[in-house]
Every structure is written in structure tokens, then in C-alpha cells.
Design a protein around this motif. Structure first.
Motif, PDB file in Angstrom:
ATOM      1  N   GLU A 194     -19.482  80.066  10.479  1.00 50.28           N
ATOM      2  CA  GLU A 194     -18.862  80.234   9.171  1.00 50.28           C
ATOM      3  C   GLU A 194     -17.341  80.108   9.266  1.00 50.28           C
ATOM      4  O   GLU A 194     -16.669  79.679   8.337  1.00 50.28           O
ATOM      5  N   THR A 195     -16.790  80.577  10.397  1.00 50.50           N
ATOM      6  CA  THR A 195     -15.414  80.279  10.755  1.00 50.50           C
ATOM      7  C   THR A 195     -15.439  80.038  12.269  1.00 50.50           C
ATOM      8  O   THR A 195     -16.476  80.208  12.895  1.00 50.50           O
ATOM      9  N   ASP A 196     -14.332  79.611  12.844  1.00 49.28           N
ATOM     10  CA  ASP A 196     -14.271  79.463  14.308  1.00 49.28           C
ATOM     11  C   ASP A 196     -14.269  80.882  14.877  1.00 49.28           C
ATOM     12  O   ASP A 196     -13.244  81.565  14.889  1.00 49.28           O
ATOM     13  N   ARG A 197     -15.440  81.328  15.335  1.00 49.64           N
ATOM     14  CA  ARG A 197     -15.552  82.745  15.719  1.00 49.64           C
ATOM     15  C   ARG A 197     -14.915  83.048  17.070  1.00 49.64           C
ATOM     16  O   ARG A 197     -14.723  84.227  17.391  1.00 49.64           O
ATOM     17  N   ILE A 198     -14.590  82.033  17.868  1.00 50.61           N
ATOM     18  CA  ILE A 198     -13.846  82.319  19.102  1.00 50.61           C
ATOM     19  C   ILE A 198     -12.402  82.668  18.718  1.00 50.61           C
ATOM     20  O   ILE A 198     -11.867  83.704  19.129  1.00 50.61           O
ATOM     21  N   ALA A 199     -11.799  81.838  17.884  1.00 52.16           N
ATOM     22  CA  ALA A 199     -10.432  82.109  17.444  1.00 52.16           C
ATOM     23  C   ALA A 199     -10.377  83.399  16.624  1.00 52.16           C
ATOM     24  O   ALA A 199      -9.491  84.236  16.821  1.00 52.16           O
ATOM     25  N   ALA A 200     -11.347  83.569  15.724  1.00 48.56           N
ATOM     26  CA  ALA A 200     -11.318  84.737  14.826  1.00 48.56           C
ATOM     27  C   ALA A 200     -11.422  86.037  15.619  1.00 48.56           C
ATOM     28  O   ALA A 200     -10.660  86.990  15.381  1.00 48.56           O
ATOM     29  N   VAL A 201     -12.343  86.077  16.577  1.00 43.97           N
ATOM     30  CA  VAL A 201     -12.534  87.295  17.372  1.00 43.97           C
ATOM     31  C   VAL A 201     -11.267  87.600  18.170  1.00 43.97           C
ATOM     32  O   VAL A 201     -10.779  88.745  18.186  1.00 43.97           O
ATOM     33  N   ALA A 202     -10.717  86.565  18.822  1.00 40.30           N
ATOM     34  CA  ALA A 202      -9.552  86.804  19.684  1.00 40.30           C
ATOM     35  C   ALA A 202      -8.349  87.250  18.851  1.00 40.30           C
ATOM     36  O   ALA A 202      -7.668  88.225  19.192  1.00 40.30           O
ATOM     37  N   GLU A 203      -8.111  86.559  17.742  1.00 43.21           N
ATOM     38  CA  GLU A 203      -6.911  86.870  16.956  1.00 43.21           C
ATOM     39  C   GLU A 203      -7.074  88.161  16.155  1.00 43.21           C
ATOM     40  O   GLU A 203      -6.165  88.996  16.110  1.00 43.21           O
ATOM     41  N   GLU A 204      -8.226  88.328  15.519  1.00 44.34           N
ATOM     42  CA  GLU A 204      -8.378  89.487  14.622  1.00 44.34           C
ATOM     43  C   GLU A 204      -8.569  90.785  15.409  1.00 44.34           C
ATOM     44  O   GLU A 204      -7.980  91.810  15.058  1.00 44.34           O
ATOM     45  N   LEU A 205      -9.405  90.771  16.471  1.00 44.02           N
ATOM     46  CA  LEU A 205      -9.522  92.000  17.268  1.00 44.02           C
ATOM     47  C   LEU A 205      -8.240  92.219  18.072  1.00 44.02           C
ATOM     48  O   LEU A 205      -7.841  93.365  18.320  1.00 44.02           O
ATOM     49  N   GLY A 206      -7.583  91.118  18.435  1.00 46.29           N
ATOM     50  CA  GLY A 206      -6.280  91.238  19.099  1.00 46.29           C
ATOM     51  C   GLY A 206      -5.282  91.973  18.204  1.00 46.29           C
ATOM     52  O   GLY A 206      -4.507  92.815  18.676  1.00 46.29           O
ATOM     53  N   ALA A 207      -5.326  91.685  16.919  1.00 48.20           N
ATOM     54  CA  ALA A 207      -4.394  92.327  15.969  1.00 48.20           C
ATOM     55  C   ALA A 207      -4.672  93.826  15.819  1.00 48.20           C
ATOM     56  O   ALA A 207      -3.831  94.575  15.322  1.00 48.20           O
ATOM     57  N   LEU A 208      -5.852  94.260  16.244  1.00 45.32           N
ATOM     58  CA  LEU A 208      -6.188  95.693  16.175  1.00 45.32           C
ATOM     59  C   LEU A 208      -5.921  96.396  17.500  1.00 45.32           C
ATOM     60  O   LEU A 208      -6.262  97.561  17.676  1.00 45.32           O
ATOM     61  N   THR A 259      -8.895  87.219  25.484  1.00 46.70           N
ATOM     62  CA  THR A 259      -8.385  85.874  25.764  1.00 46.70           C
ATOM     63  C   THR A 259      -9.437  84.870  25.344  1.00 46.70           C
ATOM     64  O   THR A 259     -10.561  84.900  25.870  1.00 46.70           O
ATOM     65  N   PRO A 260      -9.104  83.982  24.396  1.00 48.20           N
ATOM     66  CA  PRO A 260     -10.084  82.953  24.037  1.00 48.20           C
ATOM     67  C   PRO A 260     -10.175  81.897  25.125  1.00 48.20           C
ATOM     68  O   PRO A 260      -9.186  81.615  25.805  1.00 48.20           O
ATOM     69  N   THR A 261     -11.355  81.317  25.316  1.00 52.23           N
ATOM     70  CA  THR A 261     -11.521  80.187  26.231  1.00 52.23           C
ATOM     71  C   THR A 261     -12.173  79.056  25.425  1.00 52.23           C
ATOM     72  O   THR A 261     -12.538  79.263  24.264  1.00 52.23           O
ATOM     73  N   ASP A 262     -12.325  77.888  26.038  1.00 46.64           N
ATOM     74  CA  ASP A 262     -12.935  76.773  25.304  1.00 46.64           C
ATOM     75  C   ASP A 262     -14.332  77.138  24.808  1.00 46.64           C
ATOM     76  O   ASP A 262     -14.741  76.735  23.725  1.00 46.64           O
ATOM     77  N   ASP A 263     -15.067  77.892  25.620  1.00 48.97           N
ATOM     78  CA  ASP A 263     -16.477  78.141  25.292  1.00 48.97           C
ATOM     79  C   ASP A 263     -16.813  79.627  25.214  1.00 48.97           C
ATOM     80  O   ASP A 263     -17.946  80.021  25.475  1.00 48.97           O
ATOM     81  N   GLY A 264     -15.848  80.450  24.857  1.00 48.89           N
ATOM     82  CA  GLY A 264     -16.138  81.877  24.722  1.00 48.89           C
ATOM     83  C   GLY A 264     -14.879  82.706  24.741  1.00 48.89           C
ATOM     84  O   GLY A 264     -13.841  82.311  24.222  1.00 48.89           O
ATOM     85  N   PHE A 265     -14.954  83.875  25.380  1.00 47.87           N
ATOM     86  CA  PHE A 265     -13.782  84.737  25.462  1.00 47.87           C
ATOM     87  C   PHE A 265     -13.935  85.736  26.603  1.00 47.87           C
ATOM     88  O   PHE A 265     -15.041  85.940  27.127  1.00 47.87           O
ATOM     89  N   ILE A 266     -12.783  86.313  26.986  1.00 44.60           N
ATOM     90  CA  ILE A 266     -12.762  87.334  28.029  1.00 44.60           C
ATOM     91  C   ILE A 266     -12.130  88.570  27.402  1.00 44.60           C
ATOM     92  O   ILE A 266     -11.036  88.488  26.829  1.00 44.60           O
ATOM     93  N   VAL A 267     -12.815  89.689  27.482  1.00 40.92           N
ATOM     94  CA  VAL A 267     -12.349  90.923  26.849  1.00 40.92           C
ATOM     95  C   VAL A 267     -12.081  91.959  27.934  1.00 40.92           C
ATOM     96  O   VAL A 267     -12.936  92.192  28.790  1.00 40.92           O
ATOM     97  N   GLU A 268     -10.911  92.570  27.872  1.00 41.38           N
ATOM     98  CA  GLU A 268     -10.630  93.672  28.800  1.00 41.38           C
ATOM     99  C   GLU A 268     -10.806  94.981  28.046  1.00 41.38           C
ATOM    100  O   GLU A 268     -10.187  95.208  26.997  1.00 41.38           O
ATOM    101  N   GLY A 269     -11.663  95.830  28.556  1.00 43.21           N
ATOM    102  CA  GLY A 269     -11.899  97.113  27.907  1.00 43.21           C
ATOM    103  C   GLY A 269     -10.634  97.965  27.904  1.00 43.21           C
ATOM    104  O   GLY A 269      -9.869  97.972  28.863  1.00 43.21           O
ATOM    105  N   THR A 270     -10.430  98.671  26.781  1.00 49.22           N
ATOM    106  CA  THR A 270      -9.302  99.593  26.700  1.00 49.22           C
ATOM    107  C   THR A 270      -9.804 100.960  26.234  1.00 49.22           C
ATOM    108  O   THR A 270      -9.022 101.852  25.920  1.00 49.22           O
TER     109      THR A 270
END
Ligand code: S3P
Length: 443
Positions: A357-371, A376-387
Motif C-alpha cells: 500500500e506504501t513502500d513499507r521498508i521506507a515507511a517502517v524505517a522512517e516512521e518508527l525512526g521518528a519515534l 536501517t533500511p536495506t534493499d530487501d528488508g531492514f535491520i532493527v536494533e532493540g532499545t
């Protein structure tokens, strides 16, 4: 899509644990298919627990536009079908509006393609017009249907049906929508049409068409159909949607002290990826779901799933798991943020997320990043560091129902709360989402 785009909804952090129980909203994929296959059936189909949401209301309107009779009383729907080759062009000749529903556009195109002389334009909202349609134009053109799309690959798409030739189609990507589109077209093609899946994806089309008497066979990853004279879907009760259940379950997993139960969730293994991934992260989710690779059956069973908060660790999601959790991968990112500090969650092989529905790799990285998330977005997914949590702030759903609901969950469990831009997008798949949150938060 909805008239409330831009509206801001604030979700404050909870001050006490979540609790209680919910009945899972009906499955979106199965609701779409039940309306379409009922329209393609001869005779009358009674559907109980049809999903009353924007996407699946678009499907009822669309099959009505092609000549089916639809009677709806709340979530009970009765459809008088037109038969496999009985669809007609909409009165007045306008486009069929699929709204935000990619599943509707892609499956309906497969039906229209096999009806000689029928020409129908399928169009939808701004998000639909950005989504790739080359993936259905390619196989349907090989079968000798004619498809005319904007720039050759975007909606609006005009599908002109013909006498179809069968194809053996190795799917270039794991997509239940493309698989379903080709199989539906195959019901109206001479000879045997097959698709071969690179990785198993949701199998509702196969289960439902087989139950409806369609000549469908499966041999490993290859699914074949031959021309059918008629199908008869038979009465349906739509199981709960695992992709919707995942939201209240995840809410409990990230909110200290919480336990939430969700009833009537489908246990189908082609939809259970999120439960398996979350369990690997240490999540306590009690209740039965099928193991990956369980032989495909016809019936869909349901169960109660209960999630309880506890510490989460990182995990790695690989390509073979992606189709089984495709719509829940943004939630995996959210869980990844709430994992213990330093725990790493990696999602790979999920480039399909860019076509949602939207580019969910970009959306997840940018929107959760803003919180406050470290993603870190990658070409085919993302890497999340727990905080161990999120700060909070503002999240723009970008008109994507699943991003809106992620924003609300983040708000509940965050330090400062979250303002969600366009929370109303949730109505695409889960219109009762905020009511259900009120039930489990008790506020
Ligand atoms: C769906 C298949 C998936 C999924 C979508 C529903 C379906 O899409 O993301 O929400 O009902 O067939 P793709 O087939 O494009 O992966």
C-alpha cells in the motif's frame, strides 16, 4: 480511500497492563475471495462473518458492477452468482473502482480475462495507481487476454477477455495475488494452466476453489487447473484474520504486565509466520497454529491465541518465511524496537514490501525512526536494533492501514505517546481497531 486524510489521532501511553479478550475480525483475503468466487458460482452463496471494511466493501460493489446480486445485512452477505463466464460490463461503461484493494484488482483481472468480448477498466485510489500491475499483465497477455495499462504497467488497467490459451507459469515472485489471478484465468482457458511458486504463499484460493468443485490439483509447488464449466462455492463462515489478530497480540507483547486473548484466528500455516517469528523472539503466544509445510487442506480451522508480555530478543527472518508473514513484517520491526537493548532483528528477502500500500521498508524505517527506533533500511528488508522501547512522537500512516495501527500500538507502549496522521486508514482492513484497543486498554 477515506475522507479523513491528514487528521491527527493521539494515543497516550497506558498506565496499566492490557488485558481482556477479543474476537478476531474476519479475514480480508478470504472475504475478497468469497465474494469473487460466489460471483463466479452458479446459484446462491451465503457468507457469514464477511469482513465489513473498506477493501472488502469495494469487492462487493465490484462483483455487483459485473452483474452479481449482493444482499448484505451487517456481516452476513448473500450473493447470487453469474457463473464463470457470465460477468457483464458495468452499466454506463465506467471503470470498476477497487479503492485501495490490490487483491481485488489482480484477482478480478484474471476473471475478466477469460470472458470473450468482455472489456472492463479497473481503477482505484492513488496508492493503487502506484502499485505494479506488470506482474499480472505479463501472464494474462501470454494467455492471450488483452490488457492496456497506464504506461504499460499501472492502473487504470483495461482488461479485454478472450479465448485463453493455457500456460505453465513459474511465478517470478512469491505472490498469492498473481498466483490466484493466473489460476482464476485458467478456469476459463482450454487445457491445463499451472503456476509454480518459488516459495509457498497464502493458499486460500486453492483451498476455496477446490472446495467449490474446481478441477484443481497440487504437486509440490506446482498448482494446476483445467477449464471448468461451473463452480459452486457453498456456504462460508470467514475465519479470523491472522494479520489483524497480530495487532492486539503485539500490543500485549510490548506492554509490561499484559495478557490479551484473540478468538477465532485462522491457524493456516501460510498465514502463521508472525506467530512463529514472534515466538523465536521469545514472545509467549499460547494456542495452536500449523507448522510451516503442513499438507495443504481444504478446510480453514481457527483457534484462540493468547499473548503475554515478556522480554524479547532479536531474530533473523529469511526469504522463505517472508510470504508467510508478509503483511506482519512491519509489526516484526515494532517488536524489534521493543527487544532488549542491543538485540538485533533482521528481515531479508522482503523486497516485496516496497510494492505494498506504501513502500513499507521506507515507511517502517522512517516512521518508527521518528519515534526513536533504530532501524536501517536495506534493499530487501531492514535491520532493527532493540532499545527496549520507543520514545514516541508523530507517525504518518501514509494512508497505509497497517502503518496507522502500528502507530497506535507504538503510542500505547511508548514513553511520550504517539500522534498518528490519518489513523482512519485502519478502516481498510480493521474498522473496529480503535474499539478493540479500548477494550484491551480499558479506557
Ligand atoms: C494477498 C496477498 C499478499 C498480501 C495482501 C493480500 C492476497 O499480496 O500482501 O495483503 O489476498 O492474496 P501479494 O500477493 O502481492 O504478496
Amino acid at each position: 480511500m477515506n475522507g479523513l486524510t491528514g487528521e491527527i489521532t493521539r494515543i497516550d501511553p497506558v498506565t496499566r497492563p492490557l488485558g481482556g479478550e477479543l474476537t478476531c475480525p474476519p479475514d480480508k483475503s478470504i472475504s475478497h475471495r468469497s465474494a469473487l468466487f460466489a460471483a463466479m458460482s452458479d446459484g446462491r452463496t451465503h457468507i457469514e462473518r464477511y469482513l465489513v471494511a473498506e477493501d472488502t466493501l469495494s469487492t462487493l460493489a465490484a462483483v455487483e458492477a459485473l452483474g452479481a446480486t449482493v444482499l448484505r445485512d451487517d456481516d452476513t452477505v448473500v450473493i447470487h452468482g453469474v457463473g464463470l463466464r457470465g460477468a457483464a460490463a458495468p452499466a454506463g461503461g465506467g471503470a470498476v473502482d477497487v479503492g485501495n484493494a490490490g487483491t481485488l484488482l489482480r484477482l478480478m483481472a484474471g476473471w475478466i480475462a477469460g470472458i470473450p468480448g468482455l472489456s472492463v477498466t479497473l481503477d482505484g485510489d492513488a496508492s493503487i495507481r502506484r502499485r505494479p500491475m506488470g506482474r499480472i499483465i505479463e501472464p494474462l497477455s501470454q494467455m492471450h487476454a488483452q490488457l492496456d495499462a497506464r504506461d504499460g504497467k499501472f492502473a487504470p488497467v483495461t482488461v479485454t477477455g478472450g479465448e485463453l490459451s493455457p500456460i505453465d507459469y513459474p511465478l517470478p515472485m512469491a505472490s498469492a495475488q498473481v498466483k490466484s489471478c493466473v489460476l482464476i484465468a485458467g478456469l476459463n482457458a482450454e487445457g491445463e494452466t499451472s503456476v509454480t511458486e518459488p516459495i509457498p504463499s497464502r493458499d486460500h484460493t486453492e483451498r476455496m476453489l477446490a472446495a467449490a468443485g474446481a478441477p484443481l490439483t497440487r504437486d509440490g509447488d506446482r498448482i494446476a487447473v483445467t477449464r471448468a464449466e461451473r463452480i459452486e462455492l457453498g456456504d462460508q463462515r470467514v475465519p479470523g484474520d491472522p494479520s489483524s489478530a497480530a495487532f492486539p497480540l503485539a500490543a500485549a507483547l510490548i506492554t509490561p504486565g499484559s495478557t490479551v486473548a484473540v478468538h477465532e484466528v485462522s491457524t493456516n500455516w501460510t498465514r502463521a509466520g508472525f506467530v512463529h517469528i514472534a515466538r523465536r523472539m521469545g514472545a509467549q503466544i499460547d494456542g495452536p497454529v500449523e507448522e510451516p509445510g503442513t499438507p495443504h487442506t481444504v478446510a480453514e480451522t481457527t483457534a484462540t491465541l493468547t499473548a503475554t508480555h515478556g522480554p524479547l530478543r532479536g531474530t533473523t527472518v529469511t526469504a522463505d518465511e517472508v510470504p508467510l508473514a508478509i503483511d506482519e513484517l512491519p509489526l516484526v520491526a515494532l517488536l524489534g524496537c521493543f527487544a532488549e537493548p542491543g538485540e538485533i532483528t533482521t528481515v531479508t528477502g522482503a523486497e516485496e514490501l516496497r510494492a505494498k500500500e506504501t513502500d513499507r521498508i521506507a515507511a517502517v524505517a522512517e516512521e518508527l525512526g521518528a519515534l526513536g527506533g533504530k532501524i536501517t533500511p536495506t534493499d530487501d528488508g531492514f535491520i532493527v536494533e532493540g532499545t527496549g522501547g520507543l520514545r514516541g512522537g508523530r507517525l504518518d500512516s501514509r494512508g497505509d492501514h497497517r502503518m496507522a495501527m502500528i502507530g497506535a500500538l507504538a503510542g500505547l507502549a511508548s514513553r511520550d505517546g504517539v500522534e498518528i496522521v490519518d489513523m482512519a486508514a485502519a478502516a481498510v482492513s480493521y474498522p473496529t481497531f480503535l474499539d478493540d484497543l479500548a477494550t484491551i486498554t480499558g479506557r
